[in-house]
Design an enzyme around this catalytic site. Structure first.
Site, PDB file in Angstrom:
ATOM      1  N   LYS A  53      30.402  21.476  67.361  1.00  0.00           N
ATOM      2  CA  LYS A  53      29.401  22.394  67.988  1.00  0.00           C
ATOM      3  C   LYS A  53      30.128  24.033  68.322  1.00  0.00           C
ATOM      4  O   LYS A  53      31.296  24.168  68.170  1.00  0.00           O
ATOM      5  CB  LYS A  53      29.616  22.464  69.703  1.00  0.00           C
ATOM      6  CG  LYS A  53      28.662  23.289  70.371  1.00  0.00           C
ATOM      7  CD  LYS A  53      28.950  23.207  71.954  1.00  0.00           C
ATOM      8  CE  LYS A  53      27.760  23.853  72.925  1.00  0.00           C
ATOM      9  NZ  LYS A  53      27.253  23.078  74.091  1.00  0.00           N
ATOM     10  N   CYS A  59      23.847  20.886  72.356  1.00  0.00           N
ATOM     11  CA  CYS A  59      23.149  21.987  73.388  1.00  0.00           C
ATOM     12  C   CYS A  59      22.858  23.794  73.214  1.00  0.00           C
ATOM     13  O   CYS A  59      22.313  23.891  72.387  1.00  0.00           O
ATOM     14  CB  CYS A  59      24.172  21.748  73.980  1.00  0.00           C
ATOM     15  SG  CYS A  59      23.551  22.351  76.038  1.00  0.00           S
ATOM     16  N   GLU A 119      24.803  14.890  74.149  1.00  0.00           N
ATOM     17  CA  GLU A 119      26.433  16.130  74.157  1.00  0.00           C
ATOM     18  C   GLU A 119      27.966  15.411  75.184  1.00  0.00           C
ATOM     19  O   GLU A 119      26.886  14.323  76.458  1.00  0.00           O
ATOM     20  CB  GLU A 119      26.034  17.546  74.449  1.00  0.00           C
ATOM     21  CG  GLU A 119      27.337  18.092  74.034  1.00  0.00           C
ATOM     22  CD  GLU A 119      26.830  19.061  74.445  1.00  0.00           C
ATOM     23  OE1 GLU A 119      26.690  19.422  75.800  1.00  0.00           O
ATOM     24  OE2 GLU A 119      27.017  20.332  74.392  1.00  0.00           O
ATOM     25  N   ASN A 160      23.532  18.966  77.670  1.00  0.00           N
ATOM     26  CA  ASN A 160      23.621  18.639  79.217  1.00  0.00           C
ATOM     27  C   ASN A 160      23.892  20.100  79.767  1.00  0.00           C
ATOM     28  O   ASN A 160      24.519  21.524  79.815  1.00  0.00           O
ATOM     29  CB  ASN A 160      25.438  18.385  79.637  1.00  0.00           C
ATOM     30  CG  ASN A 160      26.169  17.431  78.904  1.00  0.00           C
ATOM     31  OD1 ASN A 160      25.592  16.606  80.384  1.00  0.00           O
ATOM     32  ND2 ASN A 160      26.176  17.022  77.862  1.00  0.00           N
ATOM     33  N   GLU A 162      33.206  25.653  78.227  1.00  0.00           N
ATOM     34  CA  GLU A 162      33.047  25.104  77.336  1.00  0.00           C
ATOM     35  C   GLU A 162      34.531  25.768  76.348  1.00  0.00           C
ATOM     36  O   GLU A 162      35.057  25.346  75.583  1.00  0.00           O
ATOM     37  CB  GLU A 162      32.123  25.402  76.697  1.00  0.00           C
ATOM     38  CG  GLU A 162      31.531  23.730  77.352  1.00  0.00           C
ATOM     39  CD  GLU A 162      29.519  23.379  76.399  1.00  0.00           C
ATOM     40  OE1 GLU A 162      30.435  23.615  75.465  1.00  0.00           O
ATOM     41  OE2 GLU A 162      29.058  23.937  76.818  1.00  0.00           O
ATOM     42  N   ASN A 205      33.940  20.397  70.557  1.00  0.00           N
ATOM     43  CA  ASN A 205      32.706  19.121  71.139  1.00  0.00           C
ATOM     44  C   ASN A 205      31.559  18.916  70.271  1.00  0.00           C
ATOM     45  O   ASN A 205      31.657  20.296  68.968  1.00  0.00           O
ATOM     46  CB  ASN A 205      32.188  20.546  71.621  1.00  0.00           C
ATOM     47  CG  ASN A 205      30.586  19.765  73.115  1.00  0.00           C
ATOM     48  OD1 ASN A 205      30.572  18.856  72.215  1.00  0.00           O
ATOM     49  ND2 ASN A 205      30.210  20.720  73.977  1.00  0.00           N
TER      50      ASN A 205
END
Lengths: 311, 311, 311, 311
Positions: free
Chosen positions: A127, A172, A47, A197, A146, A110
């Protein structure tokens, strides 16, 4: 037609804040070359693989944030990945921060893509489960913004025909949510790719820090087994700008068994032959959905977002 | 009010075909006494705990099948369990085959109940995910005819306030399905009880037999973690009428960690203090549903039973 | 005579530098009372259970170091443990720093004892495998000066008849060394007790920090299985003076299975019934020493301390 | 000089009683070709890789037994392996039954060899820990007559310089004994190769059958970690002449982590890059033998074969 896909999980070590995309891409192209020597069909990268994990900092200047985003894919700095795909005949999965202008509106996601052996993007995912928080929380050892810097993905959980099978993507935190796997499973996914991550330290509940590695694997192993799919999960790992990121990138069989795992926290390639026909061992038996599922009892899963109070 | 529930998982060894319910009940009452000496608040017994696991045989005579079912609970043979509950001040979870007459219709369920310390039934669950097959399949080493002998449960996945918290139930194969945990999780479950009878040998895919113990735990550990709930899972274990049944009954924390496990395949009691307040470590953080879930992307989970073909 | 020993693993949370022995003892007595309510025969406390883990600091003043040591056992502050043993009828294992005067010579050991239900010390062990380093190493986030503050144990690995079986002891780092288990195994050990203080962070190889929990269990599970012994391993856990200590105290069966585990990092009692007769499942079969061992090929184990260069 | 050895673990599925060595060798050569496509330096085959696992039958006719033994290595049927090594530039480890005539005496060993990329035998090992029994025991579902058909190995646990590092060998049951790893560890082993044939069913203690996979891994993971060595462990797997053999062949890092594992029970190649320099992460730190070991307390390991009675 063979149904064995030789997959490389190409873990990256840390990327410093001042490293360029070109530096990261060079490391990735080197991993693709290693993958070639192992007869890989496709390589999975982490990612947000092009830069340091920037959501760990609060930045009030949006231009500073936007510098971490891609406005085109490929762009000048990422094109070598696509060229290597063609040259080596290896597809790849790549995670990156995506900025799109839609009329007046700037949107940020993302994102991950799958690129085939011809260098063509065959699928894109944004994401859905954004972790972390919206506001600056200075009490944390580091931020996880995020929810501030990205919108939730708007493309759903898609699958694509690629590499001789049905391929899906996630990113993730998505891997912690059983709904991710189930929606992909109901679409027949045979090979799921995801980058992550994951800091070893979770500021809200530090007493669980020693369980990060356990949690990382258990959710994916259950998800693979419960849906009869291969999973390739790849970390950006190691001590990045003072923050320790979990490694243990892995390739998981449809039985839930981990068949390959990174044991360093740096750049590392692991490889496994994934026989997509083996998904049937699970999909046609213990998890034969059409025979065993009882969706009329699952409605709460879509009818509520949060917990329904118990009377 | 304390929120620690001391739970006993009361595994049973095999019950032969010719053993009576009273014999099984005596063993269970003995386990309740052991539980008392360990200060238990509640004891969890297996699925279909009163008799041998009869779905392993094809029986063409319905009366022979029905002999394994309970028409009242408690009845004369099961009443000692309820009396022991009152005497000892210990609640229990019990799995049994339930036969109910509804007008003209005879219905049969694979059922579990929760009984409180006053000997009162506070909740009933009927197994939703029936495993196995409908027809006689003589090629198998033994049958697994739950789909023939039972209807799917019609009560949904319920929760009840009991033992100072929110308690839910499931049975055996339910534990393999993430939907089970998620529906209960969305109802705020803090303590989930389930019994199982799981043969080590799975005739359709015998090459996975060595993974039975792994699969048993991984689905429950993921389910506990992903919903922030304690799980107490209890086997009927050992070699029963020539069929080897998995033991490894266990108590799982909301972190997904197994905190107690049986290591025999006979009658065995294990105990753990389950602090229901610890569910918040998970429920309020990494799996804070109202903050992180995205149900608009989960719709396929209820809109289809089986796999949707990939275009 | 029954051969079931009900064992409590009594994990302690952190002990601050300024806490007194009496405070720690009060917590331990409280855990003994909880153990009584669970019918325990014996309770296992951590290594160096009376004070903070003082080897994490370099102290140039020997008197300051010696303040952490016991000169008598029991002494005024530890006597309540012995009294509780008698009152409750529960034995215990206790780790502490031991200072003995032998003529001119002052000797210091990292020591543990077993005390029976009559409050009598039945066995003493002095830690053989001292971890850490001798000199002040300021580059470390914290020191680990056991090699400075203690001598290696001089009593060997002993076993004692207690609680109806053969009981052995070890301390912390001893558990990483297979020789520990094997020497005890050759003495017929059936129940091994050990306390530990294990930082999550290992300064020389921080890239292994995420493996601490895994390493903790794997060495003990292998040791239990390879010698057919129960193991009770108990941590001082949690954030102690800024240093995170591993919890996951556990009770391990002779099969190597973890049958009980702590899931907090504070004071916590877990309990298991350890049937010492079950050791024979292993000792008389797969690890029947007199039938399978080949000591003539093991000589290097005692003939060299370090690695012999390969020609 | 690079210290990365790319290792292939070449698991074999069952070999029927009537299959010839040439058939087995063809399968192995095919796996070597696959290994070539993955850039392997060396491939590890199972124990007794040329024939069915013959110790499962009692044979009163010694000539019938001897038909399973090799009198020369290479011989006509095994030469293709050596030729493939040269052609492909890949070394290999091979297990086989070895018959040697020493004057009047015929000796039989369960043996393995390492062959380098030039097709030269660089090391030989004869199995030290023979499992099973000497006499016909008809109560067993199948026999395990290694103690009848083989002598214990007479060559000790050796190491050799090969593939750029220090390589050691062991066979099957050797892996359960910590002494195996420790002797090799004291000789500086960096890469340990071993083959195995492990039935899922253990007749003396069938209640442990569900633990076979767990036991297989735990002993090797502990052994790798405690000695800082890579381990490559390779099964003959699957249902062979009615006997189920464990698969889960694996490659283990010096941290004890499994970095590659087979997930079928047939012929299967898995690959990992083993960086021998990583052994130092363990050997120079937590298991720095010359700093931490205390051999004066280990003497019982060599002074007794069986258990010393406790006074």
């Amino acid at each position: 037609m063979t149904r064995i896909v030789t997959v490389g999980a190409a873990q990256l070590g840390p990327i410093a804040r001042n490293e360029t995309r070109s530096q990261a891409v060079r490391r990735m192209v080197d991993l693709m070359r290693q993958a070639k020597a192992k007869s890989c069909d496709v390589v999975v990268f982490p990612e947000l693989a092009l830069t340091t994990f920037f959501p760990r900092w609060f930045m009030s200047d949006q231009a500073e944030v936007d510098a971490y985003f891609e406005r085109e894919m490929p762009g000048p700095e990422t094109r070598p990945l696509f060229e290597a795909a063609v040259d080596l005949g290896i597809g790849f999965y790549l995670g990156y921060a995506e900025l799109v202008e839609e009329g007046e509106r700037t949107r940020r996601f993302n994102t991950s893509i799958i690129v085939d052996k011809a260098g063509k993007i065959v699928g894109k995912y944004r994401k859905i489960h954004l972790p972390g928080h919206h506001e600056h929380e200075p009490w944390r050892a580091f931020q996880h913004l995020e929810k501030r810097y990205f919108e939730p993905g708007d493309l759903g959980f898609g699958v694509w025909r690629a590499f001789g099978g049905i391929v899906g993507m996630a990113l993730c935190n998505d891997r912690r949510w059983p709904e991710t796997y189930r929606v992909l499973g109901l679409k027949g996914v045979e090979l799921m790719m995801l980058g992550y991550n994951t800091p070893l330290h979770y500021p809200p509940v530090p007493e669980h820090d020693h369980l990060q590695a356990f949690h990382n694997h258990i959710v994916m192993q259950a998800g693979a087994y419960q849906n009869g799919t291969w999973i390739v999960a790849v970390a950006k790992a190691g001590r990045e700008e003072g923050c320790d990121l979990l490694g243990q990138s892995c390739i998981i069989a449809p039985t839930g068994e981990i068949v390959a795992m990174c044991s360093t926290i740096g750049d590392e390639l692991i490889v496994a032959d994934c026989d997509l026909d083996r998904c049937k061992e699970i999909k046609d038996n213990v998890f034969r959905f059409d025979y065993y599922r009882q969706p009329e009892h699952y409605r709460l899963i879509v009818e509520t977002k949060g917990v329904v109070p118990c009377p």
